[in-house]
Structures are given as structure tokens and as C-alpha cells.
Motif scaffolding. Structure first.
Motif, PDB file in Angstrom:
ATOM      1  N   ARG A  64       0.807  -1.221   0.000  1.00 37.87           N
ATOM      2  CA  ARG A  64       0.000   0.000   0.000  1.00 37.87           C
ATOM      3  C   ARG A  64       0.844   1.276   0.000  1.00 37.87           C
ATOM      4  N   GLY A  65       1.980   1.268   0.680  1.00 35.67           N
ATOM      5  CA  GLY A  65       2.824   2.463   0.739  1.00 35.67           C
ATOM      6  C   GLY A  65       2.020   3.669   1.179  1.00 35.67           C
ATOM      7  N   ASP A  66       2.075   4.758   0.404  1.00 37.11           N
ATOM      8  CA  ASP A  66       1.318   5.966   0.749  1.00 37.11           C
ATOM      9  C   ASP A  66       0.056   6.125  -0.113  1.00 37.11           C
ATOM     10  N   TYR A  67      -0.427   5.013  -0.675  1.00 38.13           N
ATOM     11  CA  TYR A  67      -1.634   5.044  -1.498  1.00 38.13           C
ATOM     12  C   TYR A  67      -2.842   5.474  -0.666  1.00 38.13           C
ATOM     13  N   ASP A  68      -3.605   6.410  -1.202  1.00 34.37           N
ATOM     14  CA  ASP A  68      -4.849   6.873  -0.596  1.00 34.37           C
ATOM     15  C   ASP A  68      -5.861   7.020  -1.734  1.00 34.37           C
ATOM     16  N   ASN A 108       4.345   4.447  -4.301  1.00 34.67           N
ATOM     17  CA  ASN A 108       5.058   5.652  -3.883  1.00 34.67           C
ATOM     18  C   ASN A 108       4.530   6.786  -4.756  1.00 34.67           C
ATOM     19  N   THR A 109       3.624   7.569  -4.210  1.00 41.70           N
ATOM     20  CA  THR A 109       2.898   8.579  -4.975  1.00 41.70           C
ATOM     21  C   THR A 109       3.815   9.531  -5.732  1.00 41.70           C
ATOM     22  N   GLU A 110       4.793  10.103  -5.079  1.00 39.50           N
ATOM     23  CA  GLU A 110       5.664  11.087  -5.748  1.00 39.50           C
ATOM     24  C   GLU A 110       6.444  10.460  -6.895  1.00 39.50           C
ATOM     25  N   ARG A 111       6.997   9.288  -6.667  1.00 34.52           N
ATOM     26  CA  ARG A 111       7.746   8.604  -7.733  1.00 34.52           C
ATOM     27  C   ARG A 111       6.837   8.293  -8.913  1.00 34.52           C
ATOM     28  N   LEU A 112       5.642   7.802  -8.641  1.00 35.11           N
ATOM     29  CA  LEU A 112       4.718   7.439  -9.713  1.00 35.11           C
ATOM     30  C   LEU A 112       4.224   8.662 -10.472  1.00 35.11           C
ATOM     31  N   ARG A 113       3.979   9.749  -9.770  1.00 32.59           N
ATOM     32  CA  ARG A 113       3.572  10.988 -10.451  1.00 32.59           C
ATOM     33  C   ARG A 113       4.683  11.482 -11.358  1.00 32.59           C
ATOM     34  N   PHE A 114       5.927  11.430 -10.863  1.00 30.77           N
ATOM     35  CA  PHE A 114       7.069  11.852 -11.668  1.00 30.77           C
ATOM     36  C   PHE A 114       7.186  10.992 -12.927  1.00 30.77           C
ATOM     37  N   LEU A 115       7.097   9.683 -12.762  1.00 28.99           N
ATOM     38  CA  LEU A 115       7.200   8.783 -13.905  1.00 28.99           C
ATOM     39  C   LEU A 115       6.081   9.020 -14.913  1.00 28.99           C
ATOM     40  N   SER A 116       4.868   9.315 -14.424  1.00 27.33           N
ATOM     41  CA  SER A 116       3.753   9.557 -15.352  1.00 27.33           C
ATOM     42  C   SER A 116       3.966  10.863 -16.118  1.00 27.33           C
TER      43      SER A 116
END
Length: 122
Positions: A64-68, A108-116
Motif C-alpha cells: 500500500r505504501g502511501d496510497y490513498d 510511492n505517490t511522488e515517484r509514480l507521479r514523476f514517472l507519469s
């Protein structure tokens, strides 16, 4: 084929199994790309989104990490009072993000946003 190569086809299969009329009809007329957004392109929201993300996490072993979910999806609500509900801006949630989290094994929200953002600029 190593496990990472198998993530994308497994993810597409999972998407195709979403039991909503909207997604089923869209899939037939549109190719799914890493930039495909679960909400704006596939119309995934509410309980369907919750169930899909639970199944996704289980299928790919994603922590889950920081998933919301409230960052990405609108909740189920009474249609009578939609204007009374406060809405916060939603973050994009793309198939590429799901693929990356499956590779990483954690959300990891920040990493995934960056990658997107990087993918959408390509």
C-alpha cells in the motif's frame, strides 16, 4: 520472458476484467496505453475503483505504501446531493503508474507521479 516483461500483459488482462459497462465498451473501441487514465479514460470510480485496486495490489503484490484512494477516485455517493459534497482535485492514475508500482512492489505517490509526467512528455 522475465517477470517484469509479464507485468504489462497481466495488467491489461486485469483491466479487461473490470465489471463495468463503461470500461468494457471503451476497451473495445480504444487501445490501452501506459498513459491511459483509470478515471478520465476508463471511467473507474467509487466501489468499482476500490475493488479493482484491491485486486491489483493482491495480483501484483504491491504494498500500500502511501496510497490513498481519495487522491485518485471519487467515492460512491448519493446522486441526490452531489453539489453538497466537497471535491478535492484528483491526481491522475495511469496504467503506467500501476505497471511501475508493480515493478517496485510498493505504491510511492511522488515517484509514480514523476514517472507519469515523464511518460506523458515523451
Amino acid at each position: 520472458m522475465n517477470t517484469e516483461d509479464a507485468i504489462w500483459p497481466r495488467l491489461l488482462k486485469l483491466i479487461e476484467e473490470i465489471p463495468t459497462v463503461g470500461v468494457s465498451s471503451l476497451i473495445g473501441s480504444k487501445s490501452l496505453e501506459r498513459t491511459t487514465d483509470l478515471v478520465s479514460d476508463l471511467g473507474l470510480t467509487g466501489d468499482d475503483a476500490f475493488a479493482f485496486m484491491e485486486r491489483y495490489a493482491e495480483e501484483f503484490g504491491v504494498d500500500r505504501g502511501d496510497y490513498d484512494s481519495s487522491n485518485y477516485f471519487e467515492p460512491e455517493s448519493l446522486w441526490i446531493f452531489p453539489r453538497l459534497r466537497k471535491r478535492k482535485p484528483k491526481l491522475p492514475i495511469t496504467l503506467g503508474m500501476l505497471e511501475s508500482a508493480a515493478r517496485d512492489g510498493v505504491w510511492n505517490t511522488e515517484r509514480l507521479r514523476f514517472l507519469s509526467l515523464v511518460r506523458s512528455a515523451d
